[in-house]
Design an enzyme around this catalytic site. Structure first.
Site, PDB file in Angstrom:
ATOM      1  N   GLN A  41       1.022  -1.585  -2.021  1.00  0.00           N
ATOM      2  CA  GLN A  41      -0.359  -1.527  -1.513  1.00  0.00           C
ATOM      3  C   GLN A  41      -0.385  -1.004  -0.079  1.00  0.00           C
ATOM      4  O   GLN A  41      -1.159  -0.110   0.257  1.00  0.00           O
ATOM      5  CB  GLN A  41      -0.977  -2.943  -1.570  1.00  0.00           C
ATOM      6  CG  GLN A  41      -2.388  -3.009  -1.030  1.00  0.00           C
ATOM      7  CD  GLN A  41      -3.392  -2.344  -1.956  1.00  0.00           C
ATOM      8  OE1 GLN A  41      -3.492  -2.712  -3.113  1.00  0.00           O
ATOM      9  NE2 GLN A  41      -4.128  -1.360  -1.457  1.00  0.00           N
TER      10      GLN A  41
ATOM     11  N   HIS B 283       3.126  -7.262  -0.592  1.00  0.00           N
ATOM     12  CA  HIS B 283       2.545  -6.298  -1.536  1.00  0.00           C
ATOM     13  C   HIS B 283       2.887  -4.896  -0.997  1.00  0.00           C
ATOM     14  O   HIS B 283       2.000  -4.164  -0.538  1.00  0.00           O
ATOM     15  CB  HIS B 283       1.032  -6.522  -1.627  1.00  0.00           C
ATOM     16  CG  HIS B 283       0.377  -5.901  -2.826  1.00  0.00           C
ATOM     17  ND1 HIS B 283       1.077  -5.179  -3.789  1.00  0.00           N
ATOM     18  CD2 HIS B 283      -0.928  -5.880  -3.228  1.00  0.00           C
ATOM     19  CE1 HIS B 283       0.222  -4.759  -4.712  1.00  0.00           C
ATOM     20  NE2 HIS B 283      -0.989  -5.165  -4.403  1.00  0.00           N
TER      21      HIS B 283
ATOM     22  N   ASP C 209      -8.858  -8.482   2.697  1.00  0.00           N
ATOM     23  CA  ASP C 209      -8.366  -8.840   1.362  1.00  0.00           C
ATOM     24  C   ASP C 209      -9.098 -10.127   0.982  1.00  0.00           C
ATOM     25  O   ASP C 209      -9.786 -10.729   1.820  1.00  0.00           O
ATOM     26  CB  ASP C 209      -6.837  -9.051   1.452  1.00  0.00           C
ATOM     27  CG  ASP C 209      -6.179  -9.453   0.130  1.00  0.00           C
ATOM     28  OD1 ASP C 209      -6.817  -9.332  -0.932  1.00  0.00           O
ATOM     29  OD2 ASP C 209      -5.009  -9.895   0.171  1.00  0.00           O
TER      30      ASP C 209
ATOM     31  N   ARG D 145      -3.082   4.553  -4.999  1.00  0.00           N
ATOM     32  CA  ARG D 145      -1.993   3.723  -5.538  1.00  0.00           C
ATOM     33  C   ARG D 145      -1.158   4.564  -6.508  1.00  0.00           C
ATOM     34  O   ARG D 145       0.057   4.502  -6.514  1.00  0.00           O
ATOM     35  CB  ARG D 145      -2.558   2.498  -6.285  1.00  0.00           C
ATOM     36  CG  ARG D 145      -3.303   1.483  -5.423  1.00  0.00           C
ATOM     37  CD  ARG D 145      -2.401   0.735  -4.465  1.00  0.00           C
ATOM     38  NE  ARG D 145      -1.320   0.044  -5.137  1.00  0.00           N
ATOM     39  CZ  ARG D 145      -1.421  -1.145  -5.731  1.00  0.00           C
ATOM     40  NH1 ARG D 145      -2.563  -1.799  -5.719  1.00  0.00           N
ATOM     41  NH2 ARG D 145      -0.371  -1.704  -6.313  1.00  0.00           N
TER      42      ARG D 145
ATOM     43  N   ARG E 164       5.409  -8.196 -11.018  1.00  0.00           N
ATOM     44  CA  ARG E 164       4.376  -8.919 -10.261  1.00  0.00           C
ATOM     45  C   ARG E 164       4.527 -10.396 -10.589  1.00  0.00           C
ATOM     46  O   ARG E 164       4.408 -10.803 -11.752  1.00  0.00           O
ATOM     47  CB  ARG E 164       2.975  -8.424 -10.619  1.00  0.00           C
ATOM     48  CG  ARG E 164       1.875  -9.340 -10.088  1.00  0.00           C
ATOM     49  CD  ARG E 164       0.486  -8.758 -10.204  1.00  0.00           C
ATOM     50  NE  ARG E 164       0.258  -7.734  -9.202  1.00  0.00           N
ATOM     51  CZ  ARG E 164      -0.933  -7.330  -8.769  1.00  0.00           C
ATOM     52  NH1 ARG E 164      -2.036  -7.885  -9.246  1.00  0.00           N
ATOM     53  NH2 ARG E 164      -1.053  -6.392  -7.850  1.00  0.00           N
TER      54      ARG E 164
ATOM     55  N   CYS F 267      -8.086  -3.860  -0.260  1.00  0.00           N
ATOM     56  CA  CYS F 267      -7.107  -3.583  -1.329  1.00  0.00           C
ATOM     57  C   CYS F 267      -7.723  -3.802  -2.707  1.00  0.00           C
ATOM     58  O   CYS F 267      -7.200  -3.291  -3.689  1.00  0.00           O
ATOM     59  CB  CYS F 267      -5.859  -4.427  -1.132  1.00  0.00           C
ATOM     60  SG  CYS F 267      -6.170  -6.191  -1.168  1.00  0.00           S
TER      61      CYS F 267
HETATM   62  N1   CP Z   1      -4.955  -4.230  -5.137  1.00  0.00           N
HETATM   63  C1   CP Z   1      -4.319  -4.625  -6.254  1.00  0.00           C
HETATM   64  O1   CP Z   1      -3.095  -4.826  -6.289  1.00  0.00           O
HETATM   65  O2   CP Z   1      -5.139  -4.740  -7.333  1.00  0.00           O
HETATM   66  P1   CP Z   1      -4.781  -5.408  -8.735  1.00  0.00           P
HETATM   67  O3   CP Z   1      -4.578  -6.872  -8.485  1.00  0.00           O
HETATM   68  O4   CP Z   1      -5.962  -5.114  -9.609  1.00  0.00           O
HETATM   69  O5   CP Z   1      -3.526  -4.771  -9.266  1.00  0.00           O
HETATM   70  N1  NVA Z   2      -3.832 -11.324  -1.701  1.00  0.00           N
HETATM   71  C1  NVA Z   2      -4.311 -10.976  -3.014  1.00  0.00           C
HETATM   72  C2  NVA Z   2      -4.062  -9.526  -3.303  1.00  0.00           C
HETATM   73  C3  NVA Z   2      -4.643  -9.043  -4.604  1.00  0.00           C
HETATM   74  C4  NVA Z   2      -4.316  -7.618  -4.883  1.00  0.00           C
HETATM   75  C5  NVA Z   2      -3.662 -11.863  -4.064  1.00  0.00           C
HETATM   76  O1  NVA Z   2      -2.456 -12.138  -3.948  1.00  0.00           O
HETATM   77  O2  NVA Z   2      -4.361 -12.306  -4.972  1.00  0.00           O
END
Ligand code: CP
Ligand code: NVA
Length: 298
Positions: A131, A128, A217, A285, A101, A257
């Site tokens: 997701q 993502h 989101d 997930r 990530r 999400c």
């Molecule tokens: N939706 C999602 O990816 O959540 P986190 O940022 O908590 O991993």
């Molecule tokens: N768009 C958001 C998704 C979080 C899971 C971010 O990148 O923070």
């Protein structure tokens, strides 16, 4: 060597293979399930915060028979400037898979290219993918095939989550509508590359009309904090609430999400009215990512 780096360019058949194996993996949890990661160690390298992704991958890797180490990128030499290409070549000689990530999509792609181990994008600024595969599984579990359905995304239409939706739409043949101010819509170039039946509009009511699912989101993604005030002002009209949901199909699903900011992208009552779907989505997930890792190991 298979990776899951983005939905852009991923064949619909590969998405379908993952989606179709997820129900069996979910049903078999804790009941003699397969252990495709037996004797493997996977590394999770995270530069951004996470609750769901971190926990679901850590649990999932263990349930598939593997061991997992969580590495906060800032505690690694990466945080002091060691290049990703060197990190990739070191880890590739020691661990069997990686879940990353971070900010730049190119970092995940470079890691995959040089580490020679299965690599998963656990969120970048561009996509993502885990997701959105989960969201589609969750939709189909509740409502049957997504093919021919209408998914409406409301809010910041240019961040990682909607961009993965954009790349899934053509591959799985559903209609995607994005309701967002012009500057928060995907670029014309991205839309052209993705193909598919995608409408971007500032008309939130038209976008939600008779939708099968309405999705949102956060308005301020990780890394965008400096723009928070501006984004909250510009996106203020793009909230999922009861009044808006009256325009969708009567049995339309609402998904998020997570994390959710009540009173911003969704109001409290609508969130709670759809909490069962939203937390099933979060749970899924785990199951979908186990299907992804099983597919990578196959
Ligand atoms: N939706 C999602 O990816 O959540 P986190 O940022 O908590 O991993
Ligand atoms: N768009 C958001 C998704 C979080 C899971 C971010 O990148 O923070």
């Amino acid at each position: 060597m298979k990776h899951l780096l983005k939905l852009e360019g991923m064949p619909g058949a590969a998405m379908r293979e993952i989606l179709d194996s997820t129900s069996a993996i979910k049903a078999k949890r804790g009941a003699g399930e397969a252990k495709p990661l037996d004797a493997q160690t996977w590394a999770m390298i995270f530069t951004k915060s996470s609750t769901r992704t971190r926990v679901s991958f850590e649990v999932g890797i263990r349930e598939l028979g593997g061991s997992v180490m969580f590495l906060n990128a800032n505690d690694m030499q990466l945080g002091r400037g060691e290049p990703i290409k060197d990190t990739a070549r070191v880890l590739g000689r020691m661990v069997h898979g990686a879940v990353i990530r971070t900010y730049a999509q190119t970092d995940v792609e470079e890691f995959a290219a040089l580490s020679n181990i299965p690599t998963i994008n656990a969120l970048t600024d561009d996509e993502h993918p885990c997701q959105i595969l989960t969201d589609i599984f969750t939709f189909e579990e509740a409502r049957g095939p997504i093919q021919g359905g209408v998914v409406t995304y409301v809010g910041d239409g240019a961040c990682n989550v909607p961009l993965s939706w954009v790349h899934a739409a053509a591959a799985l043949d559903f209609e995607l509508r994005i309701a967002a101010p012009k500057e928060f819509q995907p670029s014309a170039e991205t839309l052209a590359k993705a193909g598919g039946n995608i409408v971007c509009t500032e008309d939130i009511q038209a976008a939600v009309d008779q939708a099968d699912m309405v999705y949102t989101d956060v308005w301020v993604s990780m890394g965008m904090e400096a723009e928070a005030e501006d984004r909250l002002a510009k996106l203020a009209g793009y909230q999922i609430n009861a009044e808006l949901m009256r325009l969708a199909k009567p049995d339309a699903l609402v998904m998020h999400c997570l994390p959710a900011y009540r009173g911003k992208e969704i109001d409290e009552d609508t969130f709670e009215a759809h909490a069962n779907t939203i937390f099933t989505q979060a749970e899924n997930r785990l199951h979908t990512q186990k299907a992804i890792m099983t597919w990578l190991a196959g």
